[in-house]
Scaffold this motif. Structure first.
Motif, PDB file in Angstrom:
ATOM      1  N   ARG A  98       0.835  -1.216  -0.100  1.00 28.96           N
ATOM      2  CA  ARG A  98       0.067  -0.060   0.149  1.00 28.96           C
ATOM      3  C   ARG A  98       0.723   1.304   0.103  1.00 28.96           C
ATOM      4  O   ARG A  98       0.557   2.150  -0.689  1.00 28.96           O
ATOM      5  CB  ARG A  98      -0.932   0.006   1.061  1.00 28.96           C
ATOM      6  CG  ARG A  98      -1.995  -0.921   1.141  1.00 28.96           C
ATOM      7  CD  ARG A  98      -2.956  -1.165   2.437  1.00 28.96           C
ATOM      8  NE  ARG A  98      -3.315  -0.147   3.043  1.00 28.96           N
ATOM      9  CZ  ARG A  98      -3.506  -0.206   4.445  1.00 28.96           C
ATOM     10  NH1 ARG A  98      -3.569  -1.107   5.146  1.00 28.96           N
ATOM     11  NH2 ARG A  98      -3.497   1.088   5.074  1.00 28.96           N
ATOM     12  N   LEU A  99       2.007   1.288   1.014  1.00 26.21           N
ATOM     13  CA  LEU A  99       2.755   2.478   0.774  1.00 26.21           C
ATOM     14  C   LEU A  99       3.445   2.437  -0.468  1.00 26.21           C
ATOM     15  O   LEU A  99       3.596   3.528  -1.034  1.00 26.21           O
ATOM     16  CB  LEU A  99       3.835   2.208   2.084  1.00 26.21           C
ATOM     17  CG  LEU A  99       4.839   3.263   2.058  1.00 26.21           C
ATOM     18  CD1 LEU A  99       4.261   4.686   2.317  1.00 26.21           C
ATOM     19  CD2 LEU A  99       6.012   3.112   3.101  1.00 26.21           C
ATOM     20  N   ASP A 100       4.035   1.609  -1.074  1.00 20.66           N
ATOM     21  CA  ASP A 100       4.625   1.447  -2.263  1.00 20.66           C
ATOM     22  C   ASP A 100       3.527   2.155  -3.516  1.00 20.66           C
ATOM     23  O   ASP A 100       4.020   2.976  -4.190  1.00 20.66           O
ATOM     24  CB  ASP A 100       4.907   0.312  -2.806  1.00 20.66           C
ATOM     25  CG  ASP A 100       5.693   0.312  -4.138  1.00 20.66           C
ATOM     26  OD1 ASP A 100       6.850   1.110  -4.145  1.00 20.66           O
ATOM     27  OD2 ASP A 100       5.627  -0.330  -5.000  1.00 20.66           O
ATOM     28  N   GLU A 101       2.374   1.494  -3.456  1.00 15.95           N
ATOM     29  CA  GLU A 101       1.392   2.247  -4.453  1.00 15.95           C
ATOM     30  C   GLU A 101       1.209   3.796  -4.159  1.00 15.95           C
ATOM     31  O   GLU A 101       1.005   4.500  -4.973  1.00 15.95           O
ATOM     32  CB  GLU A 101       0.052   1.354  -4.355  1.00 15.95           C
ATOM     33  CG  GLU A 101       0.264  -0.034  -4.844  1.00 15.95           C
ATOM     34  CD  GLU A 101      -0.816  -0.746  -4.533  1.00 15.95           C
ATOM     35  OE1 GLU A 101      -2.058  -0.261  -4.135  1.00 15.95           O
ATOM     36  OE2 GLU A 101      -0.974  -2.124  -4.732  1.00 15.95           O
ATOM     37  N   LEU A 103       3.100   5.926  -2.841  1.00 17.37           N
ATOM     38  CA  LEU A 103       4.413   6.758  -3.066  1.00 17.37           C
ATOM     39  C   LEU A 103       4.488   6.720  -4.650  1.00 17.37           C
ATOM     40  O   LEU A 103       4.789   8.051  -5.398  1.00 17.37           O
ATOM     41  CB  LEU A 103       5.589   5.968  -2.725  1.00 17.37           C
ATOM     42  CG  LEU A 103       5.870   6.014  -1.009  1.00 17.37           C
ATOM     43  CD1 LEU A 103       7.034   5.181  -0.776  1.00 17.37           C
ATOM     44  CD2 LEU A 103       5.960   7.646  -0.701  1.00 17.37           C
ATOM     45  N   GLU A 104       4.091   5.736  -5.551  1.00 21.38           N
ATOM     46  CA  GLU A 104       4.129   5.855  -6.805  1.00 21.38           C
ATOM     47  C   GLU A 104       2.815   6.858  -7.568  1.00 21.38           C
ATOM     48  O   GLU A 104       3.365   7.402  -8.289  1.00 21.38           O
ATOM     49  CB  GLU A 104       3.772   4.398  -7.425  1.00 21.38           C
ATOM     50  CG  GLU A 104       5.005   3.359  -7.414  1.00 21.38           C
ATOM     51  CD  GLU A 104       4.586   2.030  -7.819  1.00 21.38           C
ATOM     52  OE1 GLU A 104       3.520   1.772  -8.494  1.00 21.38           O
ATOM     53  OE2 GLU A 104       5.705   1.276  -7.616  1.00 21.38           O
ATOM     54  N   GLY A 105       1.809   6.778  -6.898  1.00 20.77           N
ATOM     55  CA  GLY A 105       0.687   7.498  -7.148  1.00 20.77           C
ATOM     56  C   GLY A 105       1.000   8.983  -6.907  1.00 20.77           C
ATOM     57  O   GLY A 105       0.648   9.782  -7.658  1.00 20.77           O
ATOM     58  N   LEU A 106       1.640   9.341  -5.596  1.00 19.27           N
ATOM     59  CA  LEU A 106       2.152  10.686  -5.543  1.00 19.27           C
ATOM     60  C   LEU A 106       3.166  11.238  -6.367  1.00 19.27           C
ATOM     61  O   LEU A 106       3.173  12.395  -6.827  1.00 19.27           O
ATOM     62  CB  LEU A 106       2.527  10.950  -4.209  1.00 19.27           C
ATOM     63  CG  LEU A 106       1.508  10.690  -2.941  1.00 19.27           C
ATOM     64  CD1 LEU A 106       2.022  10.539  -1.540  1.00 19.27           C
ATOM     65  CD2 LEU A 106       0.401  11.961  -3.092  1.00 19.27           C
ATOM     66  N   GLN A 107       4.201  10.135  -6.710  1.00 14.16           N
ATOM     67  CA  GLN A 107       5.097  10.685  -7.716  1.00 14.16           C
ATOM     68  C   GLN A 107       4.682  10.842  -9.122  1.00 14.16           C
ATOM     69  O   GLN A 107       4.932  11.867  -9.873  1.00 14.16           O
ATOM     70  CB  GLN A 107       6.165   9.792  -7.903  1.00 14.16           C
ATOM     71  CG  GLN A 107       7.256   9.372  -6.566  1.00 14.16           C
ATOM     72  CD  GLN A 107       8.022   8.541  -6.697  1.00 14.16           C
ATOM     73  OE1 GLN A 107       9.057   8.612  -7.106  1.00 14.16           O
ATOM     74  NE2 GLN A 107       7.810   7.270  -6.012  1.00 14.16           N
ATOM     75  N   ALA A 108       3.545   9.989  -9.482  1.00 16.49           N
ATOM     76  CA  ALA A 108       2.798  10.258 -10.943  1.00 16.49           C
ATOM     77  C   ALA A 108       2.200  11.545 -10.815  1.00 16.49           C
ATOM     78  O   ALA A 108       2.169  12.071 -12.141  1.00 16.49           O
ATOM     79  CB  ALA A 108       1.885   8.964 -10.948  1.00 16.49           C
TER      80      ALA A 108
END
Length: 130
Positions: A98-101, A103-108
């Motif tokens: 969940r954290l990885d997803e 972080l990826e979303g916030l970076q995107a």
């Protein structure tokens, strides 16, 4: 976060058994985090199961009151008996993904980025020189 939100740091103390502290430290080390950062992250992640989603305060979805953890615990216990550690493992197993997803979303969305120079993740434009 409003402009009047106090962002100064304060100390929080808790006492846990030595074996638990050692487990937390080992997990924090695996994730490349300080123990304080690890505990802070896990507490915030755990709160997701106790509070309504702050981004959607008027949520009308399948869990508008934010009782996901309660529902998950009841589902687990309806089929078996669990120790504290087993329940903790069962309800927190997906936190890393969940954290990885997240972080990826916030970076995107270009809200955060990873900065080696600043030692980890940072919000976009929040550091001097960015």
């Amino acid at each position: 976060m409003s402009d009047s939100t106090d962002t100064s740091r304060k100390t929080v103390k808790t006492y846990v058994p030595a074996y638990q502290k050692a487990e937390w430290q080992a997990h924090a080390d695996e994730l490349g985090m300080s123990q304080s950062e690890f505990v802070r992250t896990m507490v915030q992640a755990g709160r997701r199961g106790f509070e309504p989603d702050r981004e959607e305060p008027d949520s009308t979805g399948s869990d508008p009151g934010g009782h996901g953890l309660e529902r998950q615990v009841l589902e687990l216990l309806s089929s078996d008996t669990y120790s504290w550690e087993e329940l903790l493992d069962a309800v927190s197993a997906d936190i890393e993904s969940r954290l990885d997803e997240t972080l990826e979303g916030l970076q995107a969305k270009n809200e955060i980025r990873y900065s080696g120079r600043h030692g980890g993740y940072t919000t976009v434009g929040d550091r001097d020189g960015d």
